[in-house]
Design an enzyme around this catalytic site. Structure first.
Site, PDB file in Angstrom:
ATOM      1  CG  ASN A  62       0.138  -1.534  -4.339  1.00 21.67           C
ATOM      2  OD1 ASN A  62      -0.718  -1.744  -3.806  1.00 21.67           O
ATOM      3  ND2 ASN A  62       0.438  -0.951  -5.533  1.00 21.67           N
ATOM      4  CG  HIS A  92       3.074  -8.952  -0.178  1.00 21.40           C
ATOM      5  ND1 HIS A  92       4.499  -9.007   0.014  1.00 21.40           N
ATOM      6  CD2 HIS A  92       2.541 -10.356   0.334  1.00 21.40           C
ATOM      7  CE1 HIS A  92       4.613 -10.193   0.569  1.00 21.40           C
ATOM      8  NE2 HIS A  92       3.559 -10.725   0.945  1.00 21.40           N
ATOM      9  CB  CYS A  93       4.944  -3.125   0.490  1.00 27.29           C
ATOM     10  SG  CYS A  93       5.401  -3.588  -1.105  1.00 27.29           S
ATOM     11  CB  ILE A  94       1.086  -1.645   3.534  1.00 27.68           C
ATOM     12  CG1 ILE A  94      -0.352  -2.225   3.018  1.00 27.68           C
ATOM     13  CG2 ILE A  94       1.938  -0.719   2.728  1.00 27.68           C
ATOM     14  CD1 ILE A  94      -1.374  -1.189   2.752  1.00 27.68           C
TER      15      ILE A  94
END
EC number: 3.5.3.12
Length: 369
Positions: A353, A355-357
């Site tokens: 999501n 934060h990951c990208i």
């Protein structure tokens, strides 16, 4: 500008908390058809919305493959810098550099090893060599010296720091057999302390239920401020997530941070289980060597997977009644930041999501008081 000898802890460099000032944010444009449905087109729109939202608060750079450069440049506004950079997928938090600062206003990077969340044992795709070069390329782009730790597998989503000596991670991820099987827990902790310049590592047992990255901490936990944290939560005792969240809560409630503070723990309730539809599953190309997602599979939907920008929180929406509850809690936790929700189902379908990208570039003038 180049590879450094020595250790960050010896050189006086630390990893700041994400809530400290930034000078920018990096992202990677999604495209691989075996992970993103319909050739990545729906996901590209979600990424665009996230990038535009963040760009209202800090500069955004989007890295994009040669095949997608023209498309990304056309889709994104001129306020977003678009740079061609080869990649295997679009999760820069995991394989971008860890950025460190010191009290002299200097910045350095750390280039960790990356093996697609488990290598040939239980990794999610192969090959991953382009992703494994991105940290060094970003350091070169920003004219930063960097420490190289290529023999140590670590993803950025697997750790959170408070900038004041405390790091939180999960045993499920960092002790997984596909990461650093020849190292003990103590040896892994020593590496974290040396390279992030922290004095205390807190180990949660598990990450979010069915998180395919072996339980990244950023999907279940985040620092709001030193001594104050947010934890993904459910009151549904029949949901496997309940026991995971309860266990995390108990660990945190019985720990102190590196400064000796007890944690103020806020429960951020996750949405009802989010499942992949038949149409969504059929839109992803089946290719050998990648991790398939089937209709009915549960996705690791968590509001905790948000981005802390300068003056804002960019958090995921799931078309769930709890979207509103999440917004209200985040407004209470961050009264000085604007809370911006972005529909993020297409990012979630890819395995992560917001934060990951994203990967924030700290303000190198950040000075510890």
């Amino acid at each position: 500008m180049g590879q450094l000898k020595g250790l960050p802890v010896e050189d006086g460099f630390r990893m700041p908390g994400e809530y400290e000032p930034h000078i920018g944010c990096f992202m990677i444009w999604p495209e691989r058809p075996d992970n993103w449905r319909l050739g990545g087109k729906p996901a590209q729109q979600n990424y665009k919305e996230v990038a535009v939202a963040i760009s209202n608060f800090e500069p955004v750079t989007m890295f994009v493959s040669p095949n997608q450069y023209k498309n990304a440049r056309k889709e994104l506004p001129d306020t977003i810098r678009v740079i061609e950079m080869s990649n295997d997928d679009a999760w820069i938090r995991d394989y971008g550099p860890s950025f460190l600062v010191n009290d002299k206003g200097e910045m350095r990077g750390v280039d960790w090893g990356f093996n697609a969340w488990g290598g040939l044992l239980d990794g999610l795709y192969f090959p991953w060599d382009k992703d494994n070069q991105i940290a060094k390329k970003v350091c070169d782009l920003e004219r930063l010296d960097y420490y190289s730790q290529k023999d140590f597998i670590l993803e950025g989503c697997s750790i959170h720091v408070d900038g004041e000596g405390t790091l939180v991670t999960t045993e499920e991820c960092l002790l997984s057999e596909g990461r650093n099987p020849n190292l003990t827990k103590i040896e892994i902790e020593q590496t974290l302390k040396k390279y992030f310049h922290v004095q205390k590592v807190i180990w949660l047992k598990h990450g979010f239920y069915l998180d395919e990255t072996n339980g990244h901490v950023d999907n279940i936990f985040n620092f709001v401020a030193p001594g104050e944290v947010v934890l993904s939560w459910t009151d549904n005792k029949s949901d496997p997530q309940y026991e995971i969240s309860r266990e995390c809560y108990d660990i945190l409630a019985n720990q102190t941070d590196a400064k000796g503070r007890t944690f103020m723990i806020h429960k951020l309730h996750c949405p009802d289980p989010v499942l992949i539809t038949q149409t969504e599953s059929e839109g992803v190309e089946a290719i050998n060597g990648t991790f398939p997602r089937q209709a009915g599979d549960r996705l690791a939907a968590s509001y905790v997977n948000y981005y802390t920008a300068n003056g804002a929180i960019i958090f995921p929406l799931f078309d769930d009644p709890k979207d509103k509850d999440a917004q209200e809690l985040l407004e209470q936790l961050y009264p000085d930041r604007k809370i911006v929700g972005i529909k993020a189902r297409e990012i979630l379908l890819g395995g992560g999501n917001i934060h990951c990208i994203t990967q924030h570039l700290p303000d190198k003038s950040t000075i510890r008081e």
